[in-house]
Design a protein around this motif. Structure first.
Motif, PDB file in Angstrom:
ATOM      1  N   GLY A  57       0.919  -1.205   0.109  1.00 39.65           N
ATOM      2  CA  GLY A  57      -0.230  -0.130   0.141  1.00 39.65           C
ATOM      3  C   GLY A  57       0.734   1.241  -0.110  1.00 39.65           C
ATOM      4  O   GLY A  57       0.668   2.165  -0.554  1.00 39.65           O
ATOM      5  N   ILE A  58       1.748   1.218   0.839  1.00 42.70           N
ATOM      6  CA  ILE A  58       2.711   2.337   0.830  1.00 42.70           C
ATOM      7  C   ILE A  58       3.621   2.505  -0.437  1.00 42.70           C
ATOM      8  O   ILE A  58       3.632   3.793  -1.011  1.00 42.70           O
ATOM      9  CB  ILE A  58       3.668   2.467   2.057  1.00 42.70           C
ATOM     10  N   GLY A  59       4.244   1.608  -0.926  1.00 44.52           N
ATOM     11  CA  GLY A  59       4.694   1.777  -2.419  1.00 44.52           C
ATOM     12  C   GLY A  59       3.761   2.352  -3.284  1.00 44.52           C
ATOM     13  O   GLY A  59       4.162   2.958  -3.980  1.00 44.52           O
ATOM     14  N   MET A  60       2.645   1.683  -3.622  1.00 46.87           N
ATOM     15  CA  MET A  60       1.846   2.008  -4.565  1.00 46.87           C
ATOM     16  C   MET A  60       1.298   3.473  -4.252  1.00 46.87           C
ATOM     17  O   MET A  60       1.213   4.348  -5.139  1.00 46.87           O
ATOM     18  CB  MET A  60       0.326   1.289  -4.673  1.00 46.87           C
ATOM     19  N   ALA A  61       1.054   3.801  -2.798  1.00 44.61           N
ATOM     20  CA  ALA A  61       0.548   5.335  -2.857  1.00 44.61           C
ATOM     21  C   ALA A  61       1.778   6.309  -3.423  1.00 44.61           C
ATOM     22  O   ALA A  61       1.469   7.492  -3.674  1.00 44.61           O
ATOM     23  CB  ALA A  61       0.370   5.438  -1.157  1.00 44.61           C
ATOM     24  N   ALA A  73       0.050  13.022 -15.479  1.00 48.22           N
ATOM     25  CA  ALA A  73      -0.615  12.238 -16.134  1.00 48.22           C
ATOM     26  C   ALA A  73      -1.008  11.023 -15.149  1.00 48.22           C
ATOM     27  O   ALA A  73      -0.491  10.822 -13.943  1.00 48.22           O
ATOM     28  CB  ALA A  73       0.339  11.507 -17.165  1.00 48.22           C
ATOM     29  N   PRO A  74      -2.375  10.384 -15.408  1.00 47.33           N
ATOM     30  CA  PRO A  74      -2.757   9.552 -14.489  1.00 47.33           C
ATOM     31  C   PRO A  74      -1.891   8.362 -14.238  1.00 47.33           C
ATOM     32  O   PRO A  74      -2.312   7.131 -14.945  1.00 47.33           O
ATOM     33  CB  PRO A  74      -3.980   9.284 -15.044  1.00 47.33           C
ATOM     34  N   VAL A  75      -0.686   8.394 -13.640  1.00 41.55           N
ATOM     35  CA  VAL A  75       0.094   7.016 -13.441  1.00 41.55           C
ATOM     36  C   VAL A  75      -0.249   6.236 -12.345  1.00 41.55           C
ATOM     37  O   VAL A  75       0.015   6.696 -11.332  1.00 41.55           O
ATOM     38  CB  VAL A  75       1.665   7.577 -13.451  1.00 41.55           C
ATOM     39  N   LEU A  76      -1.212   5.322 -12.680  1.00 37.66           N
ATOM     40  CA  LEU A  76      -1.482   4.348 -11.456  1.00 37.66           C
ATOM     41  C   LEU A  76      -0.749   3.181 -11.483  1.00 37.66           C
ATOM     42  O   LEU A  76      -0.456   2.477 -12.626  1.00 37.66           O
ATOM     43  CB  LEU A  76      -2.880   3.870 -11.767  1.00 37.66           C
ATOM     44  N   THR A  77      -0.213   2.840 -10.436  1.00 37.78           N
ATOM     45  CA  THR A  77       0.683   1.657 -10.088  1.00 37.78           C
ATOM     46  C   THR A  77      -0.044   0.637  -9.220  1.00 37.78           C
ATOM     47  O   THR A  77      -1.218   1.010  -8.934  1.00 37.78           O
ATOM     48  CB  THR A  77       2.025   2.022  -9.416  1.00 37.78           C
ATOM     49  N   ALA A  78       0.505  -0.507  -9.337  1.00 35.16           N
ATOM     50  CA  ALA A  78      -0.163  -1.606  -8.707  1.00 35.16           C
ATOM     51  C   ALA A  78       0.870  -2.609  -8.123  1.00 35.16           C
ATOM     52  O   ALA A  78       1.938  -2.861  -8.700  1.00 35.16           O
ATOM     53  CB  ALA A  78      -1.195  -2.160  -9.781  1.00 35.16           C
ATOM     54  N   TRP A  79       0.430  -3.662  -7.281  1.00 38.52           N
ATOM     55  CA  TRP A  79       1.213  -4.777  -7.263  1.00 38.52           C
ATOM     56  C   TRP A  79       0.993  -5.639  -8.238  1.00 38.52           C
ATOM     57  O   TRP A  79      -0.036  -5.630  -9.070  1.00 38.52           O
ATOM     58  CB  TRP A  79       0.980  -5.583  -5.823  1.00 38.52           C
ATOM     59  N   ILE A 253       9.331   2.699 -14.955  1.00 30.57           N
ATOM     60  CA  ILE A 253       9.643   1.544 -14.807  1.00 30.57           C
ATOM     61  C   ILE A 253      10.808   1.550 -13.634  1.00 30.57           C
ATOM     62  O   ILE A 253      10.809   0.848 -12.834  1.00 30.57           O
ATOM     63  CB  ILE A 253      10.201   0.896 -15.859  1.00 30.57           C
ATOM     64  N   GLY A 254      11.704   2.596 -13.796  1.00 29.00           N
ATOM     65  CA  GLY A 254      12.703   2.768 -12.900  1.00 29.00           C
ATOM     66  C   GLY A 254      12.308   3.052 -11.423  1.00 29.00           C
ATOM     67  O   GLY A 254      12.832   2.413 -10.466  1.00 29.00           O
ATOM     68  N   TRP A 255      11.387   3.987 -11.420  1.00 34.05           N
ATOM     69  CA  TRP A 255      10.969   4.280 -10.042  1.00 34.05           C
ATOM     70  C   TRP A 255      10.240   3.163  -9.200  1.00 34.05           C
ATOM     71  O   TRP A 255      10.230   3.072  -8.402  1.00 34.05           O
ATOM     72  CB  TRP A 255      10.000   5.547  -9.955  1.00 34.05           C
ATOM     73  N   THR A 256       9.321   2.403 -10.111  1.00 31.12           N
ATOM     74  CA  THR A 256       8.651   1.155  -9.517  1.00 31.12           C
ATOM     75  C   THR A 256       9.787   0.057  -9.200  1.00 31.12           C
ATOM     76  O   THR A 256       9.574  -0.398  -8.154  1.00 31.12           O
ATOM     77  CB  THR A 256       7.605   0.708 -10.628  1.00 31.12           C
ATOM     78  N   GLY A 257      10.594   0.101  -9.866  1.00 30.86           N
ATOM     79  CA  GLY A 257      11.791  -1.047  -9.385  1.00 30.86           C
ATOM     80  C   GLY A 257      12.455  -0.444  -8.423  1.00 30.86           C
ATOM     81  O   GLY A 257      12.789  -1.292  -7.459  1.00 30.86           O
ATOM     82  N   LEU A 258      12.666   0.687  -8.246  1.00 29.83           N
ATOM     83  CA  LEU A 258      13.514   1.366  -7.153  1.00 29.83           C
ATOM     84  C   LEU A 258      12.996   1.067  -5.721  1.00 29.83           C
ATOM     85  O   LEU A 258      13.183   1.033  -4.670  1.00 29.83           O
ATOM     86  CB  LEU A 258      13.838   2.772  -7.185  1.00 29.83           C
ATOM     87  N   THR A 259      11.115   1.445  -5.860  1.00 30.76           N
ATOM     88  CA  THR A 259      10.480   1.434  -4.718  1.00 30.76           C
ATOM     89  C   THR A 259      10.497  -0.118  -4.120  1.00 30.76           C
ATOM     90  O   THR A 259      10.454  -0.272  -3.036  1.00 30.76           O
ATOM     91  CB  THR A 259       8.914   1.787  -4.993  1.00 30.76           C
ATOM     92  N   GLY A 260      10.551  -1.253  -5.027  1.00 34.56           N
ATOM     93  CA  GLY A 260      10.432  -2.602  -4.856  1.00 34.56           C
ATOM     94  C   GLY A 260      11.734  -2.768  -3.969  1.00 34.56           C
ATOM     95  O   GLY A 260      11.801  -3.562  -3.155  1.00 34.56           O
ATOM     96  N   GLY A 267       8.207  -6.926   2.210  1.00 33.40           N
ATOM     97  CA  GLY A 267       7.006  -7.614   1.770  1.00 33.40           C
ATOM     98  C   GLY A 267       6.488  -7.010   0.359  1.00 33.40           C
ATOM     99  O   GLY A 267       5.452  -7.524  -0.294  1.00 33.40           O
ATOM    100  N   GLY A 268       7.172  -5.824  -0.033  1.00 32.11           N
ATOM    101  CA  GLY A 268       6.679  -5.241  -1.273  1.00 32.11           C
ATOM    102  C   GLY A 268       7.239  -6.036  -2.113  1.00 32.11           C
ATOM    103  O   GLY A 268       8.409  -5.697  -2.773  1.00 32.11           O
ATOM    104  N   TYR A 269       6.850  -7.068  -2.932  1.00 28.29           N
ATOM    105  CA  TYR A 269       7.549  -8.127  -3.617  1.00 28.29           C
ATOM    106  C   TYR A 269       7.697  -7.698  -5.161  1.00 28.29           C
ATOM    107  O   TYR A 269       8.585  -8.034  -5.797  1.00 28.29           O
ATOM    108  CB  TYR A 269       6.823  -9.317  -3.887  1.00 28.29           C
ATOM    109  N   ALA A 270       6.612  -6.492  -5.783  1.00 23.83           N
ATOM    110  CA  ALA A 270       6.957  -6.004  -7.089  1.00 23.83           C
ATOM    111  C   ALA A 270       5.972  -5.166  -7.032  1.00 23.83           C
ATOM    112  O   ALA A 270       4.769  -5.037  -6.714  1.00 23.83           O
ATOM    113  CB  ALA A 270       6.650  -7.349  -8.115  1.00 23.83           C
ATOM    114  N   TYR A 271       6.342  -4.019  -7.866  1.00 23.38           N
ATOM    115  CA  TYR A 271       5.497  -2.829  -8.223  1.00 23.38           C
ATOM    116  C   TYR A 271       5.740  -2.844  -9.684  1.00 23.38           C
ATOM    117  O   TYR A 271       6.612  -2.680 -10.388  1.00 23.38           O
ATOM    118  CB  TYR A 271       5.805  -1.592  -7.695  1.00 23.38           C
TER     119      TYR A 271
END
Length: 400
Positions: A57-61, A73-79, A253-260, A267-271
């Motif tokens: 939840g924190i990572g997606m937020a 832009a509406p950049v929505l991320t998810a697990w 892609i880079g920022w979602t990977g760095l968040t992971g 427990g944040g296995y993949a964003y």
């Protein structure tokens, strides 16, 4: 989109809030159970499961709010839902600390893919007709589910459908949100909302020291990376492109990977980029002006923040809602997007065959090698489109 990157704080609009809430609602109710299964396969304790939900939840937020404000832009991320399904079947017997090591390895590969820019270079060669066809195929089942479930829940779904059609002619911007309200009132009157299942409790992050083994990295880390890229980031970026947003792919892609990398030990296995839920925030129902729809994704990030802090409480809240209500809201919220996708996909007669095959293959739900239909539908469409281009060139040469 021509909006220059920059920071801005969103003004309040109910349609933005409603679209963000529905996106998070659909995301959690459709796949939270799979995350529980993945954590259970790794032998997670109840405290660790709550920590997984906190980290996700924190990572997606953070990524939703930060990237949406940065690029307007509406950049929505998810697990990664396919990633969770993969983990549920591959983590049995893998110690938790080795599983965390595999998560870190996968996130490092995602970060590298963003930093090198190779993913964006590949996606530049995907025609818009194929991207929108894939999007339509991904979303089709949500529209169909409304009518498949209608005979079993005639009063609930039928009333919601009628309300939606009437509201679309009177207050189109708020039609989905008000339809959700109608559904909640009907479900509550039927006693279908199980309030007793809701338990209030804050999640606490639990740090797990990672360890690395060759078997876990190869058997878990690499498949998790491939599935996340092929089944989530490819359609996620295609959704952005199909809706006219030219947001650069590499930083996303880079920022979602760095968040992971930062949250994997908790427990944040993949964003990754969201596709289905992102389409809700990109719908005209979120805002008639495409340049303002990023505000809906920001609100989704706010709701993700609450879901992370409250952890398992939010999961129990979503379980309390009747499944038919969630299916109906999702299908109606995506109706405009499905229609626009098909119209764009089939507009160019020269690319129509490739787009139609992409749509059908994606909608079929086939899975090969653990990779979902969105990827294979796009591969098929690209192959057919390439053959068509070569055939037209040969005909042009022969006509000279």
């Amino acid at each position: 989109m021509s909006n220059p990157p920059g920071l801005a704080f969103p003004r309040f609009a109910f349609s933005h809030l409603a679209a963000g809430f529905i996106a998070v609602l659909v995301g959690y109710t459709s796949s939270a159970a799979i995350v529980f299964q993945a954590a259970g396969a790794a032998g997670a304790t109840p405290a660790q499961i709550a920590s997984w939900l906190w980290a996700l939840g924190i990572g997606m937020a953070v990524t939703c709010i930060g990237l949406s404000l940065r690029y307007r832009a509406p950049v929505l991320t998810a697990w990664s839902t396919p990633g969770a399904a993969l983990l549920a079947g591959s983590l049995a017997g893998v110690p938790m600390n080795e599983a965390i090591g595999a998560f870190l390895f996968s996130s490092a590969l995602l970060t590298l893919a963003g930093a090198t820019g190779w993913f964006e270079r590949i996606m530049r060669h995907v025609p818009q007709s194929l991207a929108t066809a894939m999007l339509g195929g991904v979303l089709l089942r949500f529209g169909l589910d409304v009518f498949i479930s209608l005979p079993e829940q005639l009063s609930l779904i039928g009333t919601m459908l009628l309300a939606f059609l009437l509201l679309r002619h009177t207050v189109p911007r708020y039609a989905v949100a008000l339809t959700l309200l109608v559904g909640l009132v009907i479900a509550g009157g039927q006693g279908a909302i199980h309030v007793e299942q809701i338990q209030l409790a804050f999640a606490r992050p639990v740090f797990t020291l990672p360890s690395f083994s060759f078997g876990s990295l190869i058997g878990v880390g690499i498949p998790l990376f491939i599935v996340t890229m092929a089944s989530q980031n490819v359609p996620g970026l295609a959704v952005l492109r199909a809706n006219g947003y030219s947001t650069p792919a590499s930083p996303l892609i880079g920022w979602t990977g760095l968040t992971g990398l930062l949250l994997a030990p908790f427990g944040g296995y993949a964003y990754n980029l969201a596709a289905i839920t992102a389409a809700i925030c990109m719908s005209p129902d979120a805002d008639p002006d495409p340049a303002q729809r990023y505000r809906a994704a920001v609100w989704a990030g706010v709701f993700y923040l609450f879901t992370g802090l409250l952890g398992a409480t939010v999961a129990s809240l979503f379980v309390a809602f009747p499944h038919a209500l969630i299916l109906t809201v999702a299908g109606l919220a995506l109706l405009s997007t499905i229609g626009n996708s098909l119209a764009t996909a089939l507009k160019d007669e020269g690319e129509r065959d490739a787009a139609l095959l992409t749509f059908l293959a994606t909608a079929s739900g086939l899975s090969l090698g653990g990779i979902g239909s969105a990827f294979w539908g796009l591969v098929l469409g690209l192959a057919v489109n390439l053959l068509n281009i070569r055939r037209r060139r040969r005909l042009a040469v022969g006509a000279r």
